[in-house]
Scaffold this active site. Structure first.
Site, PDB file in Angstrom:
ATOM      1  N   SER A   1       0.825  -1.221   0.000  1.00 47.67           N
ATOM      2  CA  SER A   1       0.000   0.000   0.000  1.00 47.67           C
ATOM      3  C   SER A   1       0.856   1.265   0.000  1.00 47.67           C
ATOM      4  CB  SER A   1      -0.935   0.021   1.219  1.00 47.67           C
ATOM      5  OG  SER A   1      -0.199  -0.162   2.412  1.00 47.67           O
TER       6      SER A   1
ATOM      7  N   ASN B   1      -2.049  -2.635  13.144  1.00 51.27           N
ATOM      8  CA  ASN B   1      -3.506  -2.481  13.076  1.00 51.27           C
ATOM      9  C   ASN B   1      -3.995  -1.236  13.821  1.00 51.27           C
ATOM     10  OD1 ASN B   1      -3.267  -4.830  11.693  1.00 51.27           O
ATOM     11  ND2 ASN B   1      -4.222  -6.137  13.254  1.00 51.27           N
TER      12      ASN B   1
ATOM     13  N   THR C   1     -40.208  26.720 -10.565  1.00 54.61           N
ATOM     14  CA  THR C   1     -40.537  25.352 -10.151  1.00 54.61           C
ATOM     15  C   THR C   1     -40.736  24.604 -11.462  1.00 54.61           C
ATOM     16  OG1 THR C   1     -42.906  25.792 -10.041  1.00 54.61           O
ATOM     17  CG2 THR C   1     -41.672  26.102  -7.999  1.00 54.61           C
ATOM     18  N   HIS C   2     -40.326  23.354 -11.484  1.00 57.76           N
ATOM     19  CA  HIS C   2     -40.353  22.556 -12.731  1.00 57.76           C
ATOM     20  C   HIS C   2     -39.558  23.235 -13.844  1.00 57.76           C
ATOM     21  CE1 HIS C   2     -43.818  20.446 -10.844  1.00 57.76           C
ATOM     22  NE2 HIS C   2     -44.124  21.669 -10.427  1.00 57.76           N
TER      23      HIS C   2
ATOM     24  N   SER D   1     -13.159  26.276 -26.997  1.00 56.15           N
ATOM     25  CA  SER D   1     -13.307  25.081 -27.814  1.00 56.15           C
ATOM     26  C   SER D   1     -12.192  25.067 -28.855  1.00 56.15           C
ATOM     27  CB  SER D   1     -14.663  25.099 -28.512  1.00 56.15           C
ATOM     28  OG  SER D   1     -14.638  24.250 -29.637  1.00 56.15           O
TER      29      SER D   1
ATOM     30  N   LYS E   1     -16.825  29.816 -28.561  1.00 56.10           N
ATOM     31  CA  LYS E   1     -17.219  29.156 -27.318  1.00 56.10           C
ATOM     32  C   LYS E   1     -16.460  29.635 -26.090  1.00 56.10           C
ATOM     33  CE  LYS E   1     -19.628  26.077 -26.759  1.00 56.10           C
ATOM     34  NZ  LYS E   1     -19.806  24.679 -27.109  1.00 56.10           N
TER      35      LYS E   1
ATOM     36  N   GLU F   1     -19.038  22.492 -14.563  1.00 54.98           N
ATOM     37  CA  GLU F   1     -19.327  21.191 -15.192  1.00 54.98           C
ATOM     38  C   GLU F   1     -18.521  20.068 -14.543  1.00 54.98           C
ATOM     39  OE1 GLU F   1     -19.980  21.296 -19.767  1.00 54.98           O
ATOM     40  OE2 GLU F   1     -18.654  22.951 -19.270  1.00 54.98           O
TER      41      GLU F   1
ATOM     42  N   TYR G   1      -9.392  -6.685  12.582  1.00 51.93           N
ATOM     43  CA  TYR G   1      -8.752  -6.175  11.373  1.00 51.93           C
ATOM     44  C   TYR G   1      -8.709  -7.249  10.281  1.00 51.93           C
ATOM     45  CZ  TYR G   1      -5.375  -4.415   8.064  1.00 51.93           C
ATOM     46  OH  TYR G   1      -4.773  -4.008   6.907  1.00 51.93           O
TER      47      TYR G   1
ATOM     48  N   GLN H   1      -7.179  -2.296   4.019  1.00 49.33           N
ATOM     49  CA  GLN H   1      -6.199  -1.499   3.279  1.00 49.33           C
ATOM     50  C   GLN H   1      -6.861  -0.780   2.098  1.00 49.33           C
ATOM     51  OE1 GLN H   1      -2.089  -2.932   2.957  1.00 49.33           O
ATOM     52  NE2 GLN H   1      -2.431  -2.997   0.747  1.00 49.33           N
TER      53      GLN H   1
ATOM     54  N   LYS I   1      -8.223   3.262   1.867  1.00 48.49           N
ATOM     55  CA  LYS I   1      -7.487   4.517   1.705  1.00 48.49           C
ATOM     56  C   LYS I   1      -7.739   5.218   0.391  1.00 48.49           C
ATOM     57  CE  LYS I   1      -4.285   2.760   4.902  1.00 48.49           C
ATOM     58  NZ  LYS I   1      -5.127   1.533   4.880  1.00 48.49           N
TER      59      LYS I   1
HETATM   60  N1  ARG Z   1      -1.071  -1.382   5.122  1.00 48.00           N
HETATM   61  C1  ARG Z   1      -2.011  -1.886   6.075  1.00 48.00           C
HETATM   62  C2  ARG Z   1      -3.359  -1.162   5.913  1.00 48.00           C
HETATM   63  O1  ARG Z   1      -3.384  -0.209   5.197  1.00 48.00           O
HETATM   64  C3  ARG Z   1      -1.516  -1.667   7.466  1.00 48.00           C
HETATM   65  C4  ARG Z   1      -2.023  -2.641   8.454  1.00 48.00           C
HETATM   66  C5  ARG Z   1      -1.526  -3.997   8.144  1.00 48.00           C
HETATM   67  N2  ARG Z   1      -1.839  -4.927   9.174  1.00 48.00           N
HETATM   68  C6  ARG Z   1      -1.741  -6.229   8.974  1.00 48.00           C
HETATM   69  N3  ARG Z   1      -2.059  -6.997   9.962  1.00 48.00           N
HETATM   70  N4  ARG Z   1      -1.399  -6.726   7.816  1.00 48.00           N
HETATM   71  O2  ARG Z   1      -4.357  -1.530   6.434  1.00 48.00           O
END
Ligand code: ARG
Length: 465
Positions: A29, A116, A161-162, A283, A289, A296, A323, A328, A331
């Protein structure tokens, strides 16, 4: 990278072969969680400080850890830190760098903690910081709306309205409607912040830890309101991220609705406002334009923020305690929602004060479409006619106006009296657009003096975070 260069996995003790190279990339990650490095370092400093306070680390060890982490922070700030996919995530990258820097003491940092509770802490700190930035942008936008609302308190436009002309309103009143939407969003954001600002640190892997940790102390060091209550919940809960995305979706829905109106109003057909060139693009083929790209895009980005909310809800729906690696995946949706909302608010906060109202066009449009028909009906009621009958009478005069291409205010007294003998000279006071808006003179109404009073009340509610 050769075998010797491969960083040793902090969890490698029970493994007899190296991780598959693809699996390493698949499970890492670090590419997206490295943005939490400040929070990760701050969390580690708080943890080490607490460990020294309770006697698990010596003061000297704590000092080495803090200095080591601060120098790592500097090298990341300077863009000199070499992130490694083999080290999976921001947490293990920083911890490994610390050990490389200060030796064996670095290996003591993870005492009484797990990734965790570490990651749960980092995300909460990150979201809290971002909430504070977003709150500022939200307020900046609200201030912009109030200043334009004040400026345009007397500017008359058609209310719809509408999407059919309904009754005249003031442009200031319309902008205050947007302000109210954002006022609710701000309330939701602050409510979310309360539940974000709880410290999961000390929950360790899932069950707590055997060391004599002081969770209240780390919570305080990190500016959390208090430690979370249950270790299993602490490492698995992502409600706060879902809540943020729910706030974000509703806010984006509001910005999208406002965008839709801005796009309509800048069109040649409405031509109610002008957006400065710096918020528009041209444009490549049609030289005439000038496109309202900013509203938008904001409208378009609403879809992805809604998508991130659904991603997080779906991510969490089947997870057993505590956990799971699934987490992961929290994020990228969360970060994307944070980034998108911040940028959209920024664009809006910059753009709104720069809007010019094309007052004559708004006024002319309000005159078309018989926007004071309700005023005429109310007038007849005041003269003693029952509302249903007056509705009928006005309906007939509108039909006559369509036929003769005249607004009600453009008919002569004789023409109007053909529909009801109750109509007299004073009718023209209610048939004008000015008379119509001025008559809606109560809290929440469109009368210019009410708009000005609403702006003053609204200003008083804007609290700086
Ligand atoms: N990179 C992990 C996450 O984003 C961190 C926690 C990992 N914990 C584990 N027991 N593998 O959640």
């Amino acid at each position: 990278m050769s075998q010797e260069d491969t960083p040793i996995k902090p969890w490698g003790g029970r493994f007899s072969e190296a991780t598959d190279a693809f699996v390493e990339r698949f499970t890492a990650s670090v590419s997206f969680d490295q943005r939490m490095y400040h929070q990760d370092i701050n969390g580690s400093i708080a943890h080490a400080t607490m460990l020294a306070k309770v006697g698990v680390l010596t003061t000297d060890e704590k000092q080495q850890i803090i200095e080591g982490l601060e120098s790592i922070r500097k090298s990341i700030d300077a863009g000199e830190f070499a992130w490694s996919v083999q080290l999976e995530d921001v947490h293990m990258n920083i911890e490994a760098a610390l050990t490389e820097k200060i030796g064996i003491t670095g290996k003591k940092l993870h005492t009484g903690r797990s990734r965790n509770d570490q990651v749960a802490t980092d995300i909460r700190l990150y979201v809290r910081d971002e909430i504070d930035v977003i709150a500022k942008e939200l307020i900046r936008l609200q201030e912009g709306l109030l200043s334009v609302a004040q400026r345009e308190a007397d500017t008359i436009m058609p209310g719809f309205t509408h999407l059919q002309t309904a009754q005249p309103v003031t442009f200031g009143h319309h902008l205050l409607a947007w302000f109210e939407m954002l006022q609710r969003d701000y309330g939701r954001l602050m409510d979310c912040r309360k539940r974000v600002n709880q410290s999961p640190l000390g929950a360790a892997a899932l069950a707590g830890t055997t060391y004599p940790i002081d969770r209240a102390y780390t919570a305080e060091l990190l500016g959390f309101d208090q430690p979370t209550a249950n270790s299993l919940d602490s490492v698995s809960d992502r409600d706060f991220a879902i809540e943020f995305c729910a706030f974000a979706s509703i806010l984006m829905t509001h910005l999208s609705r406002a965008s839709e109106e801005l796009v309509l109003w800048t069109s040649a057909q409405f031509d109610f406002i002008d957006l400065p060139d710096r918020f528009c693009t041209g444009s490549s083929i049609m030289p005439q334009k000038k496109n309202p790209d900013v509203p938008e895009l904001v409208r378009g980005k609403t879809g992805r923020v809604n998508g991130q909310l659904i991603s997080l809800l779906t991510l969490m729906k089947s997870q057993p305690l505590a956990y799971n690696k699934d987490n992961q995946e929290d994020k990228e949706p969360l970060f994307d929602a944070l980034d998108t909302v911040r940028d959209c608010l920024r664009a809006f906060a910059d753009m709104i004060p720069a809007i010019t109202a094309k007052k004559e066009n708004m006024y002319e449009a309000a005159k078309r479409g018989f926007s004071t028909a309700t005023d005429l009906a109310d007038y007849l009621v005041r003269k003693g006619i029952a509302f249903r009958d007056s509705h009928e009478i006005v309906g007939k005069s509108v039909a006559y106006g369509i036929e003769t291409n005249k607004d009600l205010s453009e008919m002569t007294l004789e023409e109007l009296q053909a529909f009801s003998t109750e109509i007299s000279e004073d009718v023209f006071e209610v048939l004008t657009l000015e008379g119509s808006v001025a008559a809606r003179d109560h809290i929440g109404g469109t009368a210019p003096n009410q708009v000005r009073a609403a702006v003053e009340r609204a200003k008083a509610t804007l609290i700086k975070p």
